[in-house]
Motif scaffolding. Sequence first.
Motif, short mmCIF file in Angstrom:
data_model
loop_
_atom_site.label_atom_id
_atom_site.label_comp_id
_atom_site.label_asym_id
_atom_site.label_seq_id
_atom_site.Cartn_x
_atom_site.Cartn_y
_atom_site.Cartn_z
N ALA A 130 15.21 -7.17 3.05
CA ALA A 130 16.14 -6.16 2.55
C ALA A 130 15.56 -4.79 2.85
CB ALA A 130 16.32 -6.34 1.05
N GLN A 131 16.41 -3.87 3.27
CA GLN A 131 15.92 -2.54 3.62
C GLN A 131 15.77 -1.64 2.40
OE1 GLN A 131 14.83 -1.90 6.73
NE2 GLN A 131 15.34 -4.04 7.08
N SER A 132 16.65 -1.82 1.45
CA SER A 132 16.59 -0.94 0.27
C SER A 132 17.31 -1.56 -0.91
CB SER A 132 17.23 0.40 0.61
OG SER A 132 18.59 0.19 0.91
N PHE A 133 17.12 -0.94 -2.05
CA PHE A 133 17.86 -1.34 -3.25
C PHE A 133 19.24 -0.69 -3.19
CE2 PHE A 133 13.43 -1.75 -4.74
CZ PHE A 133 13.49 -3.06 -5.20
N GLN A 134 19.97 -0.82 -4.28
CA GLN A 134 21.30 -0.20 -4.31
C GLN A 134 21.16 1.33 -4.22
OE1 GLN A 134 22.87 -1.81 -7.95
NE2 GLN A 134 22.86 -3.87 -7.10
N PRO A 135 22.24 2.00 -3.79
CA PRO A 135 22.15 3.46 -3.65
C PRO A 135 21.68 4.14 -4.94
CG PRO A 135 24.23 2.66 -2.79
CD PRO A 135 23.56 1.49 -3.43
N MET A 195 8.96 -2.19 -0.26
CA MET A 195 8.92 -2.72 -1.62
C MET A 195 10.21 -3.46 -1.96
SD MET A 195 8.63 -2.56 -5.05
CE MET A 195 9.57 -1.15 -5.58
N ALA A 196 11.36 -2.92 -1.48
CA ALA A 196 12.65 -3.60 -1.71
C ALA A 196 12.61 -4.97 -1.06
CB ALA A 196 13.78 -2.77 -1.13
N ALA A 197 12.01 -5.03 0.14
CA ALA A 197 11.94 -6.30 0.87
C ALA A 197 11.15 -7.33 0.05
CB ALA A 197 11.28 -6.08 2.23
N THR A 198 10.07 -6.89 -0.55
CA THR A 198 9.24 -7.80 -1.34
C THR A 198 10.01 -8.33 -2.55
OG1 THR A 198 7.39 -6.36 -0.78
CG2 THR A 198 6.98 -8.01 -2.47
N VAL A 199 10.55 -7.41 -3.32
CA VAL A 199 11.21 -7.80 -4.58
C VAL A 199 12.48 -8.61 -4.30
CG1 VAL A 199 12.25 -6.95 -6.70
CG2 VAL A 199 10.25 -5.83 -5.80
N GLU A 241 16.56 -5.21 -8.96
CA GLU A 241 16.63 -3.74 -9.15
C GLU A 241 15.72 -3.34 -10.32
OE1 GLU A 241 18.89 -1.20 -7.88
OE2 GLU A 241 18.42 0.28 -9.43
N ASP A 242 15.81 -4.08 -11.42
CA ASP A 242 14.99 -3.77 -12.60
C ASP A 242 13.50 -3.87 -12.28
OD1 ASP A 242 17.31 -3.46 -13.98
OD2 ASP A 242 17.25 -5.44 -14.94
N VAL A 243 13.14 -4.95 -11.57
CA VAL A 243 11.73 -5.13 -11.21
C VAL A 243 11.28 -4.01 -10.27
CG1 VAL A 243 10.13 -6.62 -9.91
CG2 VAL A 243 11.61 -7.62 -11.64
N GLY A 244 12.16 -3.60 -9.38
CA GLY A 244 11.86 -2.49 -8.46
C GLY A 244 11.55 -1.22 -9.24
N GLN A 245 12.40 -0.91 -10.21
CA GLN A 245 12.18 0.29 -11.03
C GLN A 245 10.88 0.17 -11.83
OE1 GLN A 245 15.45 1.44 -13.52
NE2 GLN A 245 16.96 1.14 -11.91
N GLU A 246 10.70 -1.01 -12.43
CA GLU A 246 9.52 -1.25 -13.26
C GLU A 246 8.24 -1.11 -12.44
OE1 GLU A 246 9.93 -1.60 -16.50
OE2 GLU A 246 7.77 -1.74 -16.83
N THR A 247 8.31 -1.53 -11.16
CA THR A 247 7.14 -1.43 -10.28
C THR A 247 6.69 0.03 -10.16
OG1 THR A 247 7.86 -3.35 -9.03
CG2 THR A 247 6.28 -1.91 -7.94
N PHE A 248 7.66 0.92 -9.94
CA PHE A 248 7.31 2.34 -9.79
C PHE A 248 6.82 2.93 -11.12
CE2 PHE A 248 9.81 1.95 -5.89
CZ PHE A 248 8.93 2.56 -5.01
N LEU A 249 7.44 2.47 -12.23
CA LEU A 249 7.00 2.96 -13.54
C LEU A 249 5.56 2.55 -13.80
CD1 LEU A 249 9.88 2.50 -16.12
CD2 LEU A 249 9.03 4.57 -15.12
N ARG A 250 5.27 1.27 -13.52
CA ARG A 250 3.90 0.78 -13.73
C ARG A 250 2.92 1.54 -12.84
NH1 ARG A 250 3.66 -4.65 -16.03
NH2 ARG A 250 5.39 -4.60 -17.50
N PHE A 251 3.35 1.82 -11.63
CA PHE A 251 2.50 2.55 -10.70
C PHE A 251 2.22 3.94 -11.26
CE2 PHE A 251 2.13 5.41 -6.95
CZ PHE A 251 0.89 4.98 -6.54
N LEU A 308 5.59 -12.98 6.16
CA LEU A 308 6.63 -12.83 7.18
C LEU A 308 7.60 -11.68 6.92
CD1 LEU A 308 7.48 -16.54 8.03
CD2 LEU A 308 5.98 -14.97 9.23
N ILE A 309 7.83 -11.36 5.66
CA ILE A 309 8.77 -10.25 5.39
C ILE A 309 8.02 -8.92 5.32
CG2 ILE A 309 10.39 -9.30 3.69
CD1 ILE A 309 11.44 -12.09 3.24
N ASP A 310 6.93 -8.91 4.55
CA ASP A 310 6.17 -7.65 4.44
C ASP A 310 5.22 -7.45 5.61
OD1 ASP A 310 7.39 -6.96 2.12
OD2 ASP A 310 5.87 -7.80 0.82
N GLY A 311 4.91 -8.53 6.31
CA GLY A 311 4.06 -8.41 7.49
C GLY A 311 2.57 -8.26 7.21
#
Lengths: 145, 152
Positions: free
Chosen positions: A63-68, B1-5, B16-26, B111-114
């Motif tokens: 996936a390239q990105s999350f939602q906008p 990071m989106a690719a990982t989550v 999406e929630d985990v993505g946001q939480e990742t940045f908050l934790r960071f 394979l996704i994150d390389g």
Amino acid sequence: MNMNKKGKKWDEKILEFLYRSFDGDLSEKEQRLLEDALRDSEELRRERAKIVAQRQAISESAAQSFQPYFAERVMQRIDSLISKNGLEKFYETLKAAFRQFAIAGAIILIALIIYNLRIGENISSEEIFYASDTIVEEILNLPLF
Amino acid sequence: MAATVIGMLGYCQEAEDVGQETFLRFYQSLGKFRGESSVGTYLTRIAINLSLNEIRRRQQRRKFFFSRTDDTMENVPDLNNPREQKETKQIVQQGLQKLDPKFRTVLVLRLIDGYSTEETAQMLNLPVGTVLSRLARAQMKLRDILKPSFGG
């Protein structure tokens, strides 16, 4: 169990070598076994092509990105965290300052009471607080609101 | 990071929630970040840990509500159904969600994150040999999962 064109068997082990070969960890012996099997088996070569395609498909599925407006939502959460932290810090400072004043006040009060008791002759509010009984009663009877 | 989550959890609100939480934790752990690894690797490690936590929560919810013990996602469409076959990307994503998390994690990182196998091993605190064998097994399992969609 799979067969190559010469009728030789190449089993799960060779298949595992084939998968592992893409990440480059085969020993010389394993590499040689795999190369022999690949040379002899058309089926195994097709298998290799399929693995290549699958690995490519996995890589491309990224996936390239999350939602906008993802970044804006993250920033909003960070902002609310900062303001929450700010408020908490303010209360903490207030509490710490109040604690110091309260302790100092209590110590002064106790010292005054002891001092007044030592120099006074009677144990009365006037002796203790240097205020008449009437004043103390008035203070205690003051309505709170 | 989106690719990982998204690789770990699929396209869903939890990702999406985990993505946001990742940045908050960071952000919260910036003081502890000593720069021994790159920011990207540090973020990926947080994202992987949070994703694995989310997968565990999902499994618990599923056990509670459905008394199921397998790891397949409840809402993953049936790949045999032609109407639900969309693009290759989506099919692979759905296939990944059917893998056991320990296999999914190595595939996503490698394979996704390389990341290299060594980096993947380091991130997951696993020996390189374990990562390599998981990688091989993960690809074999995924192959079986995707077979109905892409053919033998």
